[in-house]
Design an enzyme around this catalytic site. Structure first.
Site, short mmCIF file in Angstrom:
data_model
loop_
_atom_site.label_atom_id
_atom_site.label_comp_id
_atom_site.label_asym_id
_atom_site.label_seq_id
_atom_site.Cartn_x
_atom_site.Cartn_y
_atom_site.Cartn_z
N SER A 11 26.52 36.21 39.47
CA SER A 11 26.52 37.60 40.26
C SER A 11 25.38 38.55 40.07
O SER A 11 24.76 39.41 40.85
CB SER A 11 27.61 38.30 39.62
OG SER A 11 28.78 37.51 39.92
N ASP B 260 32.45 36.63 43.10
CA ASP B 260 33.09 36.91 41.88
C ASP B 260 34.38 37.87 42.22
O ASP B 260 34.60 38.50 42.87
CB ASP B 260 32.02 37.93 41.07
CG ASP B 260 32.36 38.11 39.64
OD1 ASP B 260 33.50 38.20 39.25
OD2 ASP B 260 31.32 38.24 38.88
N HIS C 189 36.21 38.86 39.29
CA HIS C 189 36.61 39.72 38.19
C HIS C 189 36.47 41.20 38.53
O HIS C 189 35.69 41.76 39.14
CB HIS C 189 35.71 39.53 37.03
CG HIS C 189 35.32 38.15 36.36
ND1 HIS C 189 34.73 37.13 37.03
CD2 HIS C 189 36.31 37.59 35.45
CE1 HIS C 189 34.94 36.05 36.38
NE2 HIS C 189 35.66 36.17 35.26
CO1 B1M Z 1 36.27 34.82 33.89
N1 B1M Z 1 34.49 34.44 33.12
N2 B1M Z 1 35.93 33.29 34.97
N3 B1M Z 1 38.09 35.02 34.48
N4 B1M Z 1 36.56 35.86 32.39
C1 B1M Z 1 33.89 35.40 32.22
C2 B1M Z 1 33.04 36.42 32.82
C3 B1M Z 1 33.22 34.45 31.18
C4 B1M Z 1 32.19 35.32 30.55
C5 B1M Z 1 34.04 33.69 30.17
C6 B1M Z 1 33.48 33.02 29.23
O1 B1M Z 1 33.02 31.68 29.55
N5 B1M Z 1 33.37 33.26 27.96
C7 B1M Z 1 32.69 33.44 32.23
C8 B1M Z 1 31.10 33.67 32.76
C9 B1M Z 1 30.43 32.87 32.25
C10 B1M Z 1 28.94 32.85 32.97
O2 B1M Z 1 28.70 33.35 34.07
N6 B1M Z 1 27.79 32.51 32.37
C11 B1M Z 1 33.80 33.36 33.09
C12 B1M Z 1 34.13 31.97 33.90
C13 B1M Z 1 33.32 30.77 33.78
C14 B1M Z 1 35.09 32.26 34.94
C15 B1M Z 1 35.39 31.15 36.00
C16 B1M Z 1 34.04 30.51 36.73
C17 B1M Z 1 36.26 30.10 35.33
C18 B1M Z 1 36.60 28.83 36.21
O3 B1M Z 1 37.07 28.91 37.11
N7 B1M Z 1 36.19 27.70 35.67
C19 B1M Z 1 35.98 31.86 36.92
C20 B1M Z 1 35.38 32.66 38.38
C21 B1M Z 1 35.77 32.82 39.25
C22 B1M Z 1 35.15 33.65 40.33
O4 B1M Z 1 34.57 34.67 40.02
N8 B1M Z 1 34.57 33.37 41.33
C23 B1M Z 1 36.81 32.85 36.35
C24 B1M Z 1 38.00 33.45 36.18
C25 B1M Z 1 38.86 34.15 35.54
C26 B1M Z 1 40.37 34.82 35.67
C27 B1M Z 1 40.47 34.98 37.25
C28 B1M Z 1 41.21 33.93 35.13
C29 B1M Z 1 40.14 36.11 35.09
C30 B1M Z 1 39.70 37.48 35.89
C31 B1M Z 1 40.98 38.08 36.41
C32 B1M Z 1 40.46 39.54 37.18
O5 B1M Z 1 39.70 40.27 36.80
N9 B1M Z 1 41.51 39.89 38.06
C33 B1M Z 1 38.93 36.19 33.92
C34 B1M Z 1 38.70 36.86 32.86
C35 B1M Z 1 39.81 37.74 32.34
C36 B1M Z 1 37.48 36.75 32.14
C37 B1M Z 1 37.08 37.36 30.88
C38 B1M Z 1 37.98 36.84 29.60
C39 B1M Z 1 37.32 38.88 30.54
C40 B1M Z 1 36.71 39.79 31.69
C41 B1M Z 1 37.37 41.05 31.70
O6 B1M Z 1 38.18 41.49 32.39
N10 B1M Z 1 37.13 42.00 30.71
C42 B1M Z 1 35.69 36.95 30.87
C43 B1M Z 1 34.92 37.25 29.39
C44 B1M Z 1 33.99 38.45 29.14
O7 B1M Z 1 33.72 39.29 30.09
N11 B1M Z 1 33.38 38.13 28.07
C45 B1M Z 1 35.27 36.22 31.66
C46 B1M Z 1 37.41 43.19 30.45
C47 B1M Z 1 36.65 44.35 31.43
C48 B1M Z 1 37.32 45.72 31.31
O8 B1M Z 1 35.50 43.90 31.02
O9 B1M Z 1 34.62 43.79 33.56
O10 B1M Z 1 33.11 43.59 31.32
P1 B1M Z 1 34.01 44.17 32.13
O11 B1M Z 1 34.02 45.71 32.47
C49 B1M Z 1 33.06 46.46 31.67
C50 B1M Z 1 31.85 46.70 31.69
O12 B1M Z 1 31.21 45.51 32.01
C51 B1M Z 1 31.70 48.11 32.60
O13 B1M Z 1 32.77 48.57 32.39
C52 B1M Z 1 33.92 48.07 32.12
C53 B1M Z 1 34.65 48.70 30.94
O14 B1M Z 1 33.84 48.95 29.90
N12 B1M Z 1 31.49 47.62 34.22
C54 B1M Z 1 31.09 48.60 34.89
C55 B1M Z 1 31.97 46.58 34.83
N13 B1M Z 1 31.70 46.75 36.15
C56 B1M Z 1 31.26 47.92 36.25
C57 B1M Z 1 30.64 48.54 37.27
C58 B1M Z 1 30.09 49.78 37.25
C59 B1M Z 1 30.09 50.42 35.87
C60 B1M Z 1 30.54 49.84 34.71
O15 B1M Z 1 29.42 50.82 38.08
C61 B1M Z 1 29.40 50.13 39.53
#
Ligand code: B1M
Length: 215
Positions: free
Chosen positions: A151, A98, A100
């Site tokens: 993940s 992963d 992200h």
């Molecule tokens: Co990706 N991606 N992405 N992506 N991406 C998602 C996660 C997805 C839901 C988008 C969608 O389809 N709507 C989807 C996953 C679907 C699934 O698994 N069912 C997805 C996909 C499919 C993919 C790829 C597979 C796409 C592809 O290649 N075809 C690929 C995966 C690559 C891989 O990981 N091997 C991919 C790639 C990417 C980018 C590189 C382009 C980019 C990431 C860049 C980066 O992080 N450096 C990206 C992005 C930006 C997203 C979305 C749009 C936004 C994620 C984000 O940064 N959110 C995302 C959509 C979504 O999440 N709904 C998506 C903002 C961030 C602050 O939130 O990380 O949730 P989050 O963190 C929150 C809480 O969750 C929590 O606190 C944070 C603040 O409130 N939290 C924790 C998180 N971790 C924590 C740990 C803790 C405590 C709290 O303690 C340990």
């Protein structure tokens, strides 16, 4: 257009030109963390929706992510910091497979600003690397982040591995694909009898949990 609307749109568009000026303007009205939580993350939510619906291509999602990171880097020095003695040590990683890391890095910032030592070992980390770092740094807790559905399975496998190896270090799990039910049922039983597993819905939840763990 208001500064609130502009900032949200900048994340959606991945538009960094003039970002700092908008952030500076917004800082006249809100504390940096509120800008992240209520303006920038709103934009990221839209990106996720557009991408999920096939209306936005990956390179543009990457631009949005880079803009988000630039904004957080700009705001970080302006955040309130609690200095003083170290309250505890946490090893933080995005799990194997992963990439992200925006959420994980926010957790890092919030914990670091609140007196914890965070060893952020990055993305795509296999459990062996996470445990090696926890051992080396005598971590009080391990934090795993992951956004892909696969993940969540890896986190559960990691906990099983930790239980097999006799670990009892508390584990915090976070990331958009997790649910509280999955953590509290499947993950807790995977680590059964060993140590505590807790679900962090967001970075502040992570801070509260870390405070309990490090007591
Ligand atoms: Co990706 N991606 N992405 N992506 N991406 C998602 C996660 C997805 C839901 C988008 C969608 O389809 N709507 C989807 C996953 C679907 C699934 O698994 N069912 C997805 C996909 C499919 C993919 C790829 C597979 C796409 C592809 O290649 N075809 C690929 C995966 C690559 C891989 O990981 N091997 C991919 C790639 C990417 C980018 C590189 C382009 C980019 C990431 C860049 C980066 O992080 N450096 C990206 C992005 C930006 C997203 C979305 C749009 C936004 C994620 C984000 O940064 N959110 C995302 C959509 C979504 O999440 N709904 C998506 C903002 C961030 C602050 O939130 O990380 O949730 P989050 O963190 C929150 C809480 O969750 C929590 O606190 C944070 C603040 O409130 N939290 C924790 C998180 N971790 C924590 C740990 C803790 C405590 C709290 O303690 C340990």
């Amino acid at each position: 257009e208001t500064v609130e609307e502009r900032l949200k749109q900048r994340i959606v568009d991945g538009d960094r030109l003039g970002l700092d000026a908008d952030l500076t303007e917004a800082m006249g009205k809100y504390p940096p963390l509120e800008i992240i939580n209520s303006l920038l993350l709103d934009g990221m939510k839209v990106v996720g929706e557009l991408f999920g619906a096939g209306k936005m291509q990956l390179p543009f999602v990457l631009q949005s992510a880079e803009t988000m990171k630039a904004a957080v880097a700009f705001l970080e020095p302006h955040m309130e910091k609690i200095e003083g003695q170290e309250k505890g040590i946490i090893v933080l990683a995005t799990v194997k497979g992963d990439v992200h890391d925006i959420g994980k890095n926010l957790v890092d910032i919030i914990l670091s600003n609140n007196g914890y030592k965070v060893i952020n070992i990055g993305i795509k980390q296999p459990i062996a690397a996470i445990l090696a770092s926890a051992r080396e740094n005598r971590a009080d807790a391990i934090g795993m982040s992951g956004l892909l559905v696969k993940s969540t399975v890896i986190m559960k496998d990691n906990l099983e591995e930790m239980a097999r190896e006799g670990w009892n270090t508390p584990v915090l799990l976070g990331g958009a694909a997790l649910t509280r039910a999955f953590v509290e049922e499947d993950c807790v039983s995977a680590y059964a009898g060993s140590g505590r597993v807790a679900y962090a819905r967001d970075a502040f939840d992570g801070l509260d949990l870390m405070a309990k763990v490090a007591e």
